[in-house]
Design a protein around this motif. Structure first.
Motif, short mmCIF file in Angstrom:
data_model
loop_
_atom_site.label_atom_id
_atom_site.label_comp_id
_atom_site.label_asym_id
_atom_site.label_seq_id
_atom_site.Cartn_x
_atom_site.Cartn_y
_atom_site.Cartn_z
N VAL A 1 -14.56 -11.30 6.98
CA VAL A 1 -14.25 -10.23 6.03
C VAL A 1 -13.25 -9.28 6.69
O VAL A 1 -13.38 -8.94 7.86
CB VAL A 1 -15.53 -9.46 5.62
N ARG A 2 -12.24 -8.90 5.92
CA ARG A 2 -11.23 -7.96 6.40
C ARG A 2 -11.09 -6.82 5.39
O ARG A 2 -11.12 -7.04 4.18
CB ARG A 2 -9.86 -8.63 6.56
N TRP A 3 -10.93 -5.61 5.93
CA TRP A 3 -10.55 -4.47 5.11
C TRP A 3 -9.27 -3.89 5.73
O TRP A 3 -9.07 -3.95 6.95
CB TRP A 3 -11.59 -3.37 5.16
N GLY A 4 -8.41 -3.30 4.91
CA GLY A 4 -7.25 -2.67 5.50
C GLY A 4 -6.37 -1.98 4.50
O GLY A 4 -6.46 -2.22 3.29
N HIS A 5 -5.52 -1.11 5.01
CA HIS A 5 -4.42 -0.56 4.23
C HIS A 5 -3.28 -0.19 5.17
O HIS A 5 -3.49 0.06 6.37
CB HIS A 5 -4.85 0.63 3.36
N ALA A 6 -2.07 -0.18 4.65
CA ALA A 6 -0.91 0.18 5.44
C ALA A 6 -1.00 1.64 5.87
O ALA A 6 -1.57 2.47 5.16
CB ALA A 6 0.37 -0.06 4.64
N VAL A 7 -0.46 1.93 7.04
CA VAL A 7 -0.47 3.29 7.60
C VAL A 7 0.96 3.70 7.87
O VAL A 7 1.73 2.97 8.50
CB VAL A 7 -1.29 3.35 8.91
N GLY B 1 -0.09 -4.42 14.11
CA GLY B 1 1.25 -4.71 13.59
C GLY B 1 2.25 -3.59 13.73
O GLY B 1 3.29 -3.62 13.06
N PHE B 2 1.99 -2.60 14.56
CA PHE B 2 2.90 -1.46 14.69
C PHE B 2 4.01 -1.75 15.69
O PHE B 2 3.81 -2.40 16.71
CB PHE B 2 2.13 -0.21 15.12
N ASP B 3 5.18 -1.21 15.40
CA ASP B 3 6.33 -1.30 16.28
C ASP B 3 7.02 0.06 16.26
O ASP B 3 6.66 0.91 15.43
CB ASP B 3 7.28 -2.40 15.78
N GLN B 4 7.98 0.27 17.13
CA GLN B 4 8.68 1.55 17.08
C GLN B 4 9.63 1.64 15.88
O GLN B 4 10.14 2.72 15.57
CB GLN B 4 9.46 1.82 18.38
N ARG B 5 9.82 0.51 15.17
CA ARG B 5 10.77 0.49 14.06
C ARG B 5 10.11 0.30 12.70
O ARG B 5 10.77 0.46 11.67
CB ARG B 5 11.81 -0.61 14.28
N TYR B 6 8.86 -0.09 12.67
CA TYR B 6 8.19 -0.28 11.38
C TYR B 6 6.69 -0.05 11.53
O TYR B 6 6.15 -0.02 12.63
CB TYR B 6 8.47 -1.68 10.81
N ASN B 7 6.03 0.12 10.39
CA ASN B 7 4.63 0.51 10.39
C ASN B 7 3.71 -0.70 10.40
O ASN B 7 4.13 -1.84 10.26
CB ASN B 7 4.33 1.40 9.18
N GLY B 8 2.42 -0.41 10.56
CA GLY B 8 1.40 -1.45 10.52
C GLY B 8 0.26 -1.04 9.62
O GLY B 8 0.45 -0.30 8.65
N MET B 9 -0.96 -1.50 9.96
CA MET B 9 -2.11 -1.20 9.10
C MET B 9 -3.32 -0.83 9.92
O MET B 9 -3.43 -1.12 11.11
CB MET B 9 -2.45 -2.41 8.22
N TRP B 10 -4.24 -0.13 9.25
CA TRP B 10 -5.60 0.03 9.75
C TRP B 10 -6.37 -1.19 9.26
O TRP B 10 -6.41 -1.47 8.06
CB TRP B 10 -6.21 1.32 9.22
N ARG B 11 -6.98 -1.92 10.18
CA ARG B 11 -7.65 -3.18 9.84
C ARG B 11 -9.06 -3.18 10.44
O ARG B 11 -9.26 -2.87 11.61
CB ARG B 11 -6.86 -4.35 10.38
N VAL B 12 -10.04 -3.54 9.62
CA VAL B 12 -11.42 -3.68 10.04
C VAL B 12 -11.84 -5.13 9.80
O VAL B 12 -11.47 -5.73 8.78
CB VAL B 12 -12.35 -2.73 9.24
#
Length: 423
Positions: A246-252, A299-310
């Motif tokens: 099971v995964r939960w998440g949203h972009a940050v 999934g975070f980089d200095q050039r693009y965003n990632g997500m909070w993932r559970v």
């Protein structure tokens, strides 16, 4: 002595080079990368992966067996990989063999043969990996979440298995050569750590990289906006997978170099970063519902965003209860924040783990390469533990209020989902 006092940044021909002499005798570790920015919307990262995966399979000067023989005789190791918007390389060798290893590293980067038979083998490996992913519950849950969290064209968006298979099937040598041209148009960065001399490293790299034509990293392209429009859920049915993922998440809306990133990272680590985190304490230890549950920024980089993932792994019998308890923990986390005691414990864990990582040449080289990629100087490596310990509970809880939202979470469940009976 601080790492930044010993690390020397020099220009070695086209290469941005950092050299760090250490007290470890004879051993040398190398890490490097080049920004590439493949066309993510068209599956360009898969073409790049095929290209990077065949760099060590023969050059215009030597075939793969000759290269393997050279490395074996030297007792050296070398590898290449495609990594989202970059190609990375690594090597490990003895001090006396650094010139030879640098020569071989750049020979493979500059003059790959891209033999048709090797490209076919790379294609087969990728196709086999795609097929394995179809039956992997964790991968399928991550796939469903990524396709909801990011729009097509974002580096973290994931093509479906059918889309990936179609891209890999259609790849020809011309596309691989074009991906290689994009690599050579970029600006290489390299870190060398170990029993080394700065001037000798500079000369070795400058000589080996003499044919490199790139002068600047490619400009970051305009990326599509991110964010989940509304919460929801998806169930992915996979036969014979009684343990469900099971995964939960949203972009940050953060990048890795934003001022708020560390506080958000600390928050997520308190929630689910290790075996003593809140999710483990409640979902596993108290309720006995799982052996594996956690939370992270992904999934975070200095050039693009990632997500909070559970994530959590649950049996069929525990599926509904496990989801219920996990979601209750997430709601309490967002509503109440973290405590000072929780934060203090995790500060010690994160700072201590980072310092342990710096006890090896590979750990130091990796940390220095990341700060180069992020546009920071070597002092960032020295300051990181004190920045972790200086992160206040107020800053962490402000980051939770700003960046973590249970009302935006999307949930994906993958595996052999049991049938529900109506009450």
């Amino acid at each position: 002595m601080r790492i930044s006092d010993r690390a020397v940044a020099v220009q070695a021909g086209p290469v941005d080079l950092i050299v760090l002499p250490t007290g470890i005798r004879d051993v040398v570790t190398v890490r490097g990368s080049v920004d590439t920015w493949p066309d993510f919307r068209a599956g360009g990262e898969l073409v790049q992966e095929m290209m990077a995966g065949t760099l060590d399979k023969g050059t215009l000067q030597q075939d793969r067996f000759e290269i393997a023989s050279v490395l074996e005789n030297l007792g050296a190791q070398m590898s290449f990989s495609g990594s989202t918007a970059r190609v990375r390389c690594s090597a490990r060798c003895l001090r006396a063999d650094l010139d030879a290893v640098m020569g071989l590293l750049f020979e493979q980067l500059l003059q790959p043969a891209f033999d048709d038979s090797e490209l076919d083998k790379s294609r087969d490996r990728l196709q086999a990996s795609i097929q394995r992913g179809i039956a992997d519950a964790g991968y399928r849950a991550d796939l469903a979440l990524a396709r909801r969290a990011y729009p097509a064209g974002h580096p973290n968006y994931m093509l479906s298995p059918d889309e990936e298979a179609a891209v890999v099937t259609a790849v020809d040598r011309n596309q691989v050569v074009a991906a290689h041209s994009r690599l050579l148009a970029g600006h290489p960065r390299l870190v060398i750590v170990g029993d080394v001399d700065v001037d000798a490293c500079r000369r070795a790299v400058e000589s080996a990289a003499a044919g490199w034509s790139g002068s600047a990293s490619p400009a970051t392209p305009d990326l599509p906006g991110t964010g989940i429009a509304k919460p929801g859920s998806e169930e992915v049915h996979i036969a014979d997978r009684d343990n469900l993922d099971v995964r939960w998440g949203h972009a940050v809306d953060l990048t890795r170099t934003d001022d708020d990133f560390l506080a958000a990272y600390m928050a997520s680590f308190v929630l689910g970063g290790n075996f003593s985190a809140r999710l483990m304490n409640i979902v596993r230890d108290k309720e006995g519902l799982t052996y594996g549950v956690g939370s992270g920024l992904r999934g975070f980089d200095q050039r693009y965003n990632g997500m909070w993932r559970v994530h959590v792994t649950l049996s069929q019998d525990n599926l509904d209860r496990g989801i219920e308890v996990t979601e209750a923990v997430l709601r309490d986390f967002v509503a109440d924040g973290v405590t000072a005691d929780e934060l203090l414990e995790k500060q010690d864990t994160i700072a201590g783990s980072f310092q342990v990582r710096l006890a090896t040449t590979a750990g130091i080289a990796g940390a220095l390469l990341q700060q180069m990629e992020d546009g920071r100087d070597a002092s960032w490596v020295d300051r990181y533990p004190e920045r972790v310990r200086g992160c206040t509970v107020e800053a962490v809880n402000e980051s939770i209020a700003r960046y973590f939202d249970t009302d935006r979470l999307f949930r994906a469940v993958a595996g052999s989902i049991p049938e529900r009976t109506e009450a």
